[in-house]
Design an enzyme around this catalytic site. Sequence first.
Site, PDB file in Angstrom:
ATOM      1  N   CYS A   1      -0.215   6.123   5.523  1.00  0.00           N
ATOM      2  CA  CYS A   1       0.527   5.978   6.775  1.00  0.00           C
ATOM      3  C   CYS A   1       2.029   6.111   6.543  1.00  0.00           C
ATOM      4  CB  CYS A   1       0.205   4.647   7.444  1.00  0.00           C
ATOM      5  SG  CYS A   1       0.606   3.210   6.445  1.00  0.00           S
TER       6      CYS A   1
ATOM      7  N   GLU B   1      -0.068   9.905  10.063  1.00  0.00           N
ATOM      8  CA  GLU B   1      -0.854   9.701   8.848  1.00  0.00           C
ATOM      9  C   GLU B   1      -0.876  11.008   8.058  1.00  0.00           C
ATOM     10  OE1 GLU B   1      -2.765   6.854   7.971  1.00  0.00           O
ATOM     11  OE2 GLU B   1      -2.161   5.678   9.718  1.00  0.00           O
TER      12      GLU B   1
END
Length: 629
Positions: free
Chosen positions: A553, A596
């Site tokens: 992330c 992401e």
Amino acid sequence: MAEMAVDSTMPTDSASAPPEDAGTDSEVPEAKTQVAQRDKESKTDEDGSSSVYRYIKEDLFTSEIFKVEIQNLPKYTGFNDLKKFLNKQGLNPHKIKLIGKQTFAFVTFKNQEERDKALKRVHGMQWKGKLLSVRLAKPKADPILRKRRREEGAAAAGAEPDPKKPSGHAQGEAEEEPLSTRIANAVTPLWQVPYGEQLRRKQQEAEAVLQTLSREIGNSNRAMLPWLFVQKEKNRNMCCPLEAIRPSPLQTEYRNKCEFVIGTGADGEDKTVGFRLGKYKGGSCAVVSPADTVHIPAEAKRVVQAFQKYIRTTPFPAYSPETYDGHWRQLTVRTSRTSQIMAMVFFHPQKLPEEELESLKNSLRQYFTEGVGKDSGVTSLHFVRTGQRTSAGTEDLPCELVAGDQWIHEELLGLKFRISPHSFFQTNTGAAEVLYSTVGEWAGLDDQSTLLDICCGTGTIGISLAKRVKKVIGIELCQEAVDDAKANAEANGLVNVEYHCGRAEEIFPTVLNALVSPNVTAIVDPPRAGLHSKVILAIRRAEHLKKLVYVACNAKAAMNNFIDLCRAPSNRVRGSPFRPVRATAVDLFPQTMHCETVLLFERVDYSASSAQTPDNSRKTDDNGDPRVP
């Protein structure tokens, strides 16, 4: 794995910044003298108002008074590296903040004894060829009071505006904008940027990460240089192909978990529930309603509105991070496709008697089950007690069910998932389906595969792929999430799944050593800071683990993980390295710059003719770099 965390509510909760001054002598008696002198000087500001260090003299715990600065660290030292080093010296740091290119750090301890021990033991030590220096560091000033004092001092002195800050005219223009615009700019900075342009910017960010990784692989594993040269030629200086970014199915109202602070509104309204216009460490406490934000679903906004009405009828004030008084701290709302809604109310009890707290919880229950709040649709209501020095969103705070069901449920890729208050679940369900489908496609699984799901949360990734493999083994720190994962596997009729609760760095090596399967694939979805170095080292040693899918992330924060996966073998890093062969970005956070990044790593097969055989005769240091005579 990513969450939109609420801003820290205490000066000591925010990330440490370089102190305004620091002691230069590491001797403990001198350190004590400096602390005493600073306390004497810091009791009041020049105008007699409260000190910017007032919080360290309240009857409250703060580690800021037990802080040291460690200088001359080895380049690219990671958080876990430094923590492990300090633990080996018998030290137990409370907080670690690495600065710059991780060449110096601020470290706080829980008491003076631990701090003084660090000054004595670490100062003058050699670590990875670097001579460490340790000195006393000044506590961080309260951001609100410091900003206020500077503004008042500048106004009184008729000082020129700081050229690094917006001009008075520009700042005035910003403050004249509607609050709805200002809060949108703060929490969704790309809300006025066309979605296609948002995706283009995120694609560029992913490309920059892979170009950086190319340079780092070249520096840490020279045996890969021939392969790396070919990859860079084909992929615009990137170490592997970067596929087109995967967009989010929803660009608005996509967040299924939202954390709202409670405080004085920017419009002056007391007990406002919403988002801060800025961070506390930036000197801001003003709160604005989320009513006009584009990423929050209507269901969550209804809960916020109902809850705000309720707390304004109570005699309890909002908690103040400036004075540490008050009670109402935070509201967390989780929504789902199944029309279930969870609300978590964070409340500081101060010195309220237990019977008054029980009365408050009964009042909350009645309001949301029979009163006006019933129309908000809350099906699971929890009450969370917080403390003075506890960040309101901390996961180790016990939740007390006040009304409704213990959990809410979500549907994802045709499967059902139970979600507890503290369990991790991707905040954008539709985009999570895109993410997990990509991971499943890249993992190359078959009915003989063993899948390791590291940092598995409620088990979403492993459960979504369980029917393709022989076995799934999940590892997760949060016990609530593990309980959910087990229940989710059972609810979906899966019998080839097992879960282990604990720190990945402690459990993963044991799990790997017990595996006899020749076909092992790992999927890792760690928090922002990445995996502990022990996990990376265990992955490297497990030669039967040939493939790894890394979901990051924050790819920049995970860069050290990527480098260690690829660096040359050494005394510390054993086992053949991996190399990245495929990458993409998946947009789980439209209207922001976050996304992401998915990287597929494959183990280098030195026996293959296409691979460059490493020069094992070359002497290397602990980082895999050649030793200089």
